[in-house]
Design an enzyme around this catalytic site. Structure first.
Site, PDB file in Angstrom:
ATOM      1  N   LYS A 123      -3.985 -23.426  16.490  1.00 57.91           N
ATOM      2  CA  LYS A 123      -5.360 -22.911  16.380  1.00 57.91           C
ATOM      3  C   LYS A 123      -5.913 -22.764  17.799  1.00 57.91           C
ATOM      4  O   LYS A 123      -5.453 -21.908  18.546  1.00 57.91           O
ATOM      5  CB  LYS A 123      -6.199 -23.842  15.500  1.00 57.91           C
ATOM      6  N   ARG A 148       3.112 -22.446  15.480  1.00 54.43           N
ATOM      7  CA  ARG A 148       2.649 -23.094  14.249  1.00 54.43           C
ATOM      8  C   ARG A 148       3.308 -24.470  14.137  1.00 54.43           C
ATOM      9  O   ARG A 148       4.527 -24.584  14.171  1.00 54.43           O
ATOM     10  CB  ARG A 148       3.066 -22.205  13.074  1.00 54.43           C
ATOM     11  N   GLU A 180      18.138 -34.698  13.884  1.00 50.09           N
ATOM     12  CA  GLU A 180      17.385 -35.791  13.244  1.00 50.09           C
ATOM     13  C   GLU A 180      17.349 -37.002  14.169  1.00 50.09           C
ATOM     14  O   GLU A 180      18.346 -37.346  14.796  1.00 50.09           O
ATOM     15  CB  GLU A 180      18.044 -36.173  11.909  1.00 50.09           C
ATOM     16  N   ASP A 191      -8.727 -35.892  12.672  1.00 52.68           N
ATOM     17  CA  ASP A 191      -7.908 -34.684  12.565  1.00 52.68           C
ATOM     18  C   ASP A 191      -8.634 -33.615  13.382  1.00 52.68           C
ATOM     19  O   ASP A 191      -9.666 -33.090  12.960  1.00 52.68           O
ATOM     20  CB  ASP A 191      -7.811 -34.284  11.089  1.00 52.68           C
ATOM     21  N   TYR A 194      20.607 -29.081  14.786  1.00 50.29           N
ATOM     22  CA  TYR A 194      20.140 -30.229  13.995  1.00 50.29           C
ATOM     23  C   TYR A 194      19.942 -31.408  14.918  1.00 50.29           C
ATOM     24  O   TYR A 194      20.812 -31.708  15.735  1.00 50.29           O
ATOM     25  CB  TYR A 194      21.154 -30.588  12.901  1.00 50.29           C
ATOM     26  N   THR A 235      -3.063 -29.585  14.574  1.00 48.45           N
ATOM     27  CA  THR A 235      -2.106 -28.489  14.553  1.00 48.45           C
ATOM     28  C   THR A 235      -1.973 -28.017  15.992  1.00 48.45           C
ATOM     29  O   THR A 235      -2.774 -28.379  16.852  1.00 48.45           O
ATOM     30  CB  THR A 235      -2.595 -27.316  13.681  1.00 48.45           C
TER      31      THR A 235
END
Ligand code: DSN
Length: 425
Positions: free
Chosen positions: A222, A228, A49, A193, A47, A219
């Site tokens: 691609k 991903r 954050e 984008d 974790y 992203t």
């Protein structure tokens, strides 16, 4: 714990499906083995954050280093001042930009989904169309090219706070300079984008948006061929022009507002295993090998488009500058849905897609979209595109014939034997 053979058996079946088929979904690719190994590694347990050096949890000294490496490499790839590598996906990256910049009800202007745009650019079924007052521009019917005149007139009439450029099914390059000019005229921010063409932009094969667009999202899976996920970048950090405040009431630089929008705005703990994989992929992108890969992607797309045109397929805009093409199948008397279903039976995977001014619904569609990033990773070159197009054509001409499709499937499976995929697995 007993090994879950049921799930691992399905994973192995998926590996075999990927090995034997021709993957033409424009948003897919095959990561390197090391990128995949990082995603299946121990950093999934952590974790973290917050951001490197500013975490809400102890024990982040090592994940701080992988995240900082990912940030530094991404900044180097695109020569930018700011990068955030935490968005879990492209949609999350886009949501963070919207949260940082917009108030509910603000006007946005993006490319219509039915003209090649993306759900997160204002579609009524997405938060971006529900929370904001989304308007659209399209493409010119005769040419299939972005209708910049429509974009400009919409911008002047609507005075949007944010103009969005970028697409999911548009095969041509963008005139970011022209969009920025009208944005400055009407007082709008510009967001690009680049989820689809990012790999080509990274290697200088398409126009760079960074000089003209205030925000750029992408992203990473691609054409960038990473895990991903999503990222947000800014060529130059800047003071926020709308005086937006953080939760303490301070007007901050845009980089701080974007960071706050990602966490704690829309996400909790970042996926540190995916961020490690992003760092590895970004290292791969910095190599000359990746330039050769992207050049081959562009050559393959052009060879594929030429082969389709020779068989009288109607490519929207007549060709491609990037890795994909959108084909209007109406002159071939088959819907996108039927084409997709017939092709998948022959182990050729592509997706149905609306074409501009489509008379069919999004569930049926008149079009189909093909991209070559994944088959280029498999090792295909220009001459292989002829086999691929011949196979697609034969399936589409014989979509009702199970025996013809079975013959093509056999040929496809034999053809794919030569393009090894993860031989180590
Ligand atoms: N719209 C998806 C695609 O291009 O396949 C990605 O979000």
């Amino acid at each position: 714990m007993q090994r879950d053979t049921l799930v691992f058996d399905l994973i192995n079946q998926e590996l075999e499906r990927q090995r034997h088929g021709i993957e033409l979904i424009a948003s897919e690719n095959f990561t390197s083995l090391q990128v995949m190994q990082a995603m299946g590694g121990v950093m999934t347990n952590k974790y973290a954050e917050g951001y490197p050096g500013r975490r809400y949890y102890a024990g982040c000294e090592i994940v701080d280093q992988t995240e900082q490496l990912a940030i530094d490499r991404l900044k180097q790839i695109f020569n930018v001042e700011y990068a955030n590598v935490q968005p879990h996906s492209g949609a999350q990256a886009n949501a963070a930009i919207a949260l940082a910049v917009l108030q509910p009800g603000d006007v946005t202007l993006g490319l219509d989904l039915s003209m090649g745009g993306h759900l997160t650019h204002g579609s009524p079924v997405n938060y971006s169309g529900k929370l904001y007052n989304a308007h659209f521009y399209g493409v010119v019917k005769e040419t299939g090219l972005i209708d910049y005149e429509m974009l400009e007139s919409q911008a002047r009439a609507l005075k949007p706070k944010l103009i969005i450029c970028g697409a999911s099914a548009y095969s041509r390059d963008w005139d970011y300079k022209r969009i920025r000019a009208v944005a400055d005229e009407v007082g709008a921010l510009v967001w690009a984008d680049i989820a689809h063409p990012a790999g080509l932009i990274a290697k200088g094969l398409l126009n760079s948006p960074f000089e003209y667009c205030h925000f750029v999202s992408s992203t990473t899976h691609k054409t960038l061929r990473g895990p991903r996920g999503g990222v947000i970048m800014m060529g130059k950090d800047f003071e926020n022009p709308f005086g937006l405040k953080d939760n303490k009431g301070n007007v901050r630089m845009m980089s701080s507002l974007i960071d706050l929008a990602v966490f704690p705005g829309i996400q909790g703990g970042p996926l540190q295993h995916v961020i490690a994989a992003k760092a590895i992929a970004f290292g791969e992108i910095l190599t000359d090998e990746f330039l050769i890969y992207q050049q081959q992607v562009q050559k393959n797309a052009q060879a594929m488009a030429k082969a389709f045109v020779e068989k009288e397929y109607n490519i929207i805009s007549g060709g491609t500058d990037n890795h994909l093409m959108l084909i209007d199948l109406r002159n071939k008397n088959i819907s996108g849905k039927k084409a997709e279903q017939a092709l998948v039976k022959a182990d050729i995977t592509a997706n149905k897609n609306m074409v501009p001014f489509d008379d069919k619904s999004a569930f049926i569609t008149s079009g189909i979209r093909f991209g070559v990033a994944a088959v280029t990773t498999r090792g295909m070159v220009e001459c292989d595109m002829q086999f691929v197009v011949n196979a697609i054509d034969r399936v589409l001409l014989n979509a009702e014939s199970e025996s013809e499709i079975a013959t093509v499937k056999k040929q496809v499976n034999e053809f794919m034997e030569q393009f090894k995929l993860y031989p180590e697995l």
